[in-house]
Motif scaffolding. Structure first.
Motif, PDB file in Angstrom:
ATOM      1  N   VAL A   1       0.168  19.026  11.235  1.00  9.47           N
ATOM      2  CA  VAL A   1       0.712  17.665  11.111  1.00  9.47           C
ATOM      3  C   VAL A   1       1.768  17.303  12.168  1.00  9.47           C
ATOM      4  N   PRO A   2       2.792  18.164  12.390  1.00  7.13           N
ATOM      5  CA  PRO A   2       3.785  17.775  13.404  1.00  7.13           C
ATOM      6  C   PRO A   2       3.219  17.717  14.817  1.00  7.13           C
TER       7      PRO A   2
ATOM      8  N   LEU B   1       3.302   2.569  11.983  1.00  7.01           N
ATOM      9  CA  LEU B   1       2.895   3.791  12.685  1.00  7.01           C
ATOM     10  C   LEU B   1       1.627   4.396  12.121  1.00  7.01           C
ATOM     11  N   THR B   2       1.367   4.150  10.841  1.00  4.53           N
ATOM     12  CA  THR B   2       0.153   4.736  10.277  1.00  4.53           C
ATOM     13  C   THR B   2      -1.072   3.859  10.494  1.00  4.53           C
ATOM     14  N   ASP B   3      -0.923   2.554  10.282  1.00  2.00           N
ATOM     15  CA  ASP B   3      -2.123   1.706  10.324  1.00  2.00           C
ATOM     16  C   ASP B   3      -2.271   0.899  11.605  1.00  2.00           C
TER      17      ASP B   3
ATOM     18  N   LYS C   1       0.777  -1.235   0.000  1.00  2.64           N
ATOM     19  CA  LYS C   1       0.000   0.000   0.000  1.00  2.64           C
ATOM     20  C   LYS C   1       0.809   1.285   0.000  1.00  2.64           C
ATOM     21  N   TYR C   2       1.981   1.295   0.627  1.00  2.00           N
ATOM     22  CA  TYR C   2       2.715   2.562   0.657  1.00  2.00           C
ATOM     23  C   TYR C   2       3.873   2.581  -0.329  1.00  2.00           C
TER      24      TYR C   2
ATOM     25  N   PHE D   1       6.475  18.726   6.825  1.00  7.04           N
ATOM     26  CA  PHE D   1       6.395  18.532   8.273  1.00  7.04           C
ATOM     27  C   PHE D   1       6.663  19.839   8.992  1.00  7.04           C
TER      28      PHE D   1
ATOM     29  N   PRO E   1       7.868  12.497   6.322  1.00  3.81           N
ATOM     30  CA  PRO E   1       7.549  13.890   6.632  1.00  3.81           C
ATOM     31  C   PRO E   1       6.234  14.071   7.389  1.00  3.81           C
ATOM     32  N   SER E   2       5.340  13.108   7.275  1.00  3.30           N
ATOM     33  CA  SER E   2       4.062  13.277   7.960  1.00  3.30           C
ATOM     34  C   SER E   2       4.064  12.739   9.389  1.00  3.30           C
ATOM     35  N   THR E   3       5.186  12.200   9.844  1.00  2.29           N
ATOM     36  CA  THR E   3       5.192  11.669  11.206  1.00  2.29           C
ATOM     37  C   THR E   3       5.311  12.829  12.206  1.00  2.29           C
ATOM     38  N   PRO E   4       4.360  12.947  13.110  1.00  2.00           N
ATOM     39  CA  PRO E   4       4.389  14.068  14.049  1.00  2.00           C
ATOM     40  C   PRO E   4       5.577  13.995  15.011  1.00  2.00           C
ATOM     41  N   ASP E   5       6.001  15.140  15.494  1.00  2.00           N
ATOM     42  CA  ASP E   5       7.139  15.218  16.407  1.00  2.00           C
ATOM     43  C   ASP E   5       7.013  14.319  17.635  1.00  2.00           C
ATOM     44  N   PRO E   6       5.869  14.345  18.325  1.00  2.00           N
ATOM     45  CA  PRO E   6       5.792  13.502  19.532  1.00  2.00           C
ATOM     46  C   PRO E   6       5.943  12.013  19.206  1.00  2.00           C
ATOM     47  N   VAL E   7       5.458  11.609  18.036  1.00  2.00           N
ATOM     48  CA  VAL E   7       5.574  10.195  17.642  1.00  2.00           C
ATOM     49  C   VAL E   7       7.035   9.861  17.355  1.00  2.00           C
TER      50      VAL E   7
ATOM     51  N   ARG F   1      -7.287   8.625   4.160  1.00  4.17           N
ATOM     52  CA  ARG F   1      -7.884   7.937   5.300  1.00  4.17           C
ATOM     53  C   ARG F   1      -8.653   8.959   6.108  1.00  4.17           C
TER      54      ARG F   1
ATOM     55  N   PHE G   1      -1.138   2.032  14.801  1.00  4.84           N
ATOM     56  CA  PHE G   1      -0.612   2.919  15.829  1.00  4.84           C
ATOM     57  C   PHE G   1      -1.005   2.447  17.228  1.00  4.84           C
ATOM     58  N   GLN G   2      -2.242   1.999  17.386  1.00  7.37           N
ATOM     59  CA  GLN G   2      -2.701   1.558  18.714  1.00  7.37           C
ATOM     60  C   GLN G   2      -1.949   0.301  19.159  1.00  7.37           C
TER      61      GLN G   2
END
Ligand code: PLP
Lengths: 242, 417
Positions: free
Chosen positions: B18-19, A109-111, A42-43, B56, A136-142, B312, A113-114
């Protein structure tokens, strides 16, 4: 900087792939990532998707390909979608027994996550490294969280998925990688299309570049010589920045 | 308590949520094995838009030209305390509304139309293309095209086209070309018409036509909502609100807005998110388009033809055709992925209101504040009324985003109803 190569196992077939991997010039490639063919990659971008669809692959192939790869690089990693192995509890053991050092799961991490902690724990319990895939879409806290559980390196995808070229900003990426400052090596990939791209990435202070889509045309043609000279040229770029 | 147009209130950068999301934003996906619809975006949307879509960076600098255009179209928009509404309701707290209807095109849509047209003009194309449901987005795009020196073509959902001649006139004044969709201008439109000659059209069909038309002519396609970059541009709403509340020494307890694709809502509330767990955020949708209660969280197409990528999100299905609904801008089947994540994780709450309650709310708002709000915004107002009427919320400070004015949607108050 180091070179990391990606291949889909069984593409175009076991023999050709083994021949390619065996042709890798000595001391040029640090890691090899081997992708398990997926019914739904998928990715991945359109070119790598095609390799998944065309690959012929079984347990014997796994042993042979992983074996050749181990002789050609320092470590070998398995790349597989969680959606393909979540129903297969023996997967981590299979991978370890085949001599892989760790697992990269692009959809974790995307699908999932839980379920991430449980899955990562399972990987580590089998004695494998967990290599997080972030983009690039991964948030900082993650990212901060994931860096704490990562194995020796993390995979930083430049693009939301392979093969899909969206503009990226090397300077911003550099800053982000430095900002992570976690002691983890960062391998940058998903979108490397030329020696020039690799040169740019090398200026970010990344540990390595991962190359995958670019190799497909050589595999398709069975052109081992062109492939191995490409790897030599990449390793020259990489050596420039050591 | 109307703020004069103080240019300093216009932010110098856009905010990208997003971030700061609690979990990763799932990337867009191609629906087809054969051709990558994400690669397709490459050829129809301005490169700068694509970069912003996948960035990001928490902040993106707003080009000086765009800040100037923002000023020209009426930014900053007013933040008004709705004193008369408070009095009539006997509410012990405070109600404020941010009035995006005060922009020259009458809604928040201009906030993203301007930068998108600007980036398209920088690429040297002669024309921009888009779709419109209720007409607000088409109006904003036509105006943005005009001031950036571009021709504009707008595929307008046929029912709206027939019901709202006023919209066509305004787009025409801005030199926009308006085509009723489904149309015979595209393969997709012709196919729909062959199956059903009197098809009323839908936003999904209009999107598909606009994309096809942009591809076949090499023009740039403008994204009206849903995409992350659009929500980023809309962050001027929330950032201005923060600055205006600060000037007033107020801290909001609740932020309430309406959701079609999620752009005015995301733009309004997201800038409040960093470091803030207290402020309630309520996303109001139409009872007739119950995407958050009946929709599924899954990958689904942006458009009904499946030309654009899948996202999604909460969706009722890309083939969802709502019944006749009074708020055209809320007909859309899905909602922005970032917003969907925050709703799933509970940070943002949802509410659904139906036609009668919305019309009552719009009438009350007109009678007390003099504002004829857009039917879409009527949902935000109706949800806010529910909120302030709840005794638990006595004394609280509420801010409503009134995303547009309703002068071109007066039909909803007509005899037919
Ligand atoms: C005035 C107004 N408000 C709200 C919307 C809903 O869109 P979004 O959720 O993207 O803000 C629209 C869409 O057409 C609109 O015209």
């Amino acid at each position: 900087m180091k070179i990391i190569l990606y291949f889909t196992m069984g593409y175009p077939d076991r023999a050709t792939l083994s021949r390619f991997i065996a042709s890798i010039p000595e001391d040029t490639v640090q890691y090899i990532e081997l992708g398990f063919p997926s019914p739904d990659p998928k990715y991945d971008g359109p070119e790598i998707r095609k390799t998944h669809a065309a690959a012929s692959f079984d347990a014997e192939d796994l042993e042979e390909i992983a074996g050749v790869a181990r002789d050609s690089a320092e470590k070998v990693y398995a790349l597989r979608y969680v959606s393909d192995f979540i129903q297969e509890p023996s997967f981590t053991d299979t991978v370890r027994n085949a001599g892989f050092s760790g697992i990269i799961a692009p959809d974790l991490l995307t699908d999932y996550f839980q379920e991430r902690i449980e899955i990562v724990t399972g990987i580590e319990r089998s004695g494998l490294e967990f290599i997080p895939f972030i983009n690039p879409s991964t948030p900082d806290p993650v990212i901060s969280e994931v860096l704490r559980t990562a194995g020796s390196w993390i995979y930083y995808g430049l693009l939301p998925s392979t093969g899909i070229m969206v503009p990226y900003d090397v300077n911003a990426i550099t800053e982000r990688i430095h900002g992570m400052n976690s002691g983890r090596k960062v391998v940058v990939g998903f979108g490397i299309r030329s020696l020039e791209d690799a040169r740019k990435i090398s200026s970010t202070g990344a540990y390595g570049v991962a190359i995958g889509t670019m190799l497909i045309r050589y595999l398709e043609r069975g052109d081992v010589e062109a492939f191995s000279s490409l790897i030599t040229r990449f390793s020259e770029v990489a050596e420039d920045v050591q | 308590m109307l703020h004069s147009q103080s240019a300093e209130i216009i932010p110098s950068r856009w905010y990208n949520v997003v971030p700061d999301l609690p979990e990763p934003l799932p990337p867009p996906r191609s629906g087809s094995e054969e051709k990558s619809s994400i690669e397709l975006l490459n050829s129809i949307i301005p490169a700068e838009m694509l970069r912003q879509e996948f960035t990001f960076n928490r902040y993106e600098r707003i080009p000086d030209e765009i800040r100037e255009q923002y000023l020209q179209v009426g930014r900053p928009t007013p933040l008004v305390r709705a004193v008369n509404l408070e009095r009539v309701l006997g509410f012990s707290g405070k109600i404020f509304y941010k009035f995006e209807g005060a922009t020259v095109t009458g809604s928040h849509k201009i906030n993203t139309a301007l930068p998108q047209a600007f980036y398209a003009a920088q690429e040297g194309v002669p024309e921009i293309v888009t779709e419109t449901g209720a007409g607000q987005w088409g109006t904003a795009t036509s105006m943005a095209g005009a001031i950036n020196g571009l021709r504009t073509t707008v595929f307008m959902v046929k029912v709206s086209y027939n019901q709202k001649p006023g919209r066509k006139t305004v787009m025409g004044l801005y030199d926009g070309t308006v085509i009723a969709s489904p149309s015979d201008k595209t393969d997709f439109g012709r196919r729909v018409l062959r199956e059903k000659p009197d098809h009323p059209g839908s936003l999904g069909i209009a999107i598909s036509e606009a994309v096809e038309y942009a591809i076949s002519n090499g023009y740039r396609y403008m994204l009206g909502s849903v995409m992350n970059s659009v929500l980023t541009h809309q962050s001027v709403i929330g950032q201005e609100t923060i600055a205006q509340l600060e000037m007033l020494g107020e801290t909001p307890d609740a932020l309430i807005g309406c959701v079609g694709g999620g752009s005015n809502f995301g733009g309004f509330v997201f800038p409040f998110i960093p470091g803030n767990r207290e402020t309630e955020m309520i996303a109001s949708t139409a009872l007739e388009v119950p995407k958050f209660s009946k929709g599924e969280y899954r990958y689904d197409f942006i458009d009904s033809a499946g030309i654009l990528p899948m996202l999604r999100m909460f969706s009722l299905g890309s083939d969802f055709v709502p019944g006749k609904i009074y708020a055209g801008g809320l007909r859309y089947h899905g909602s922005a992925p970032s917003l969907s994540i925050l709703i799933r994780n509970g940070r943002i709450k949802t509410d659904e209101v139906g036609e009668e309650e919305v019309i009552t709310a719009l009438k009350l708002f007109a009678r007390t504040q003099g504002v004829v709000a857009a039917p879409e915004s009527g949902h935000a107002i109706a949800s806010a009324l529910r909120y302030v009427r709840n005794p638990d919320n006595a004394g609280k400070t509420v801010v409503i985003n009134v995303s547009g004015h309703g002068y071109l949607d007066l039909g909803i108050f007509g005899e037919k109803k």
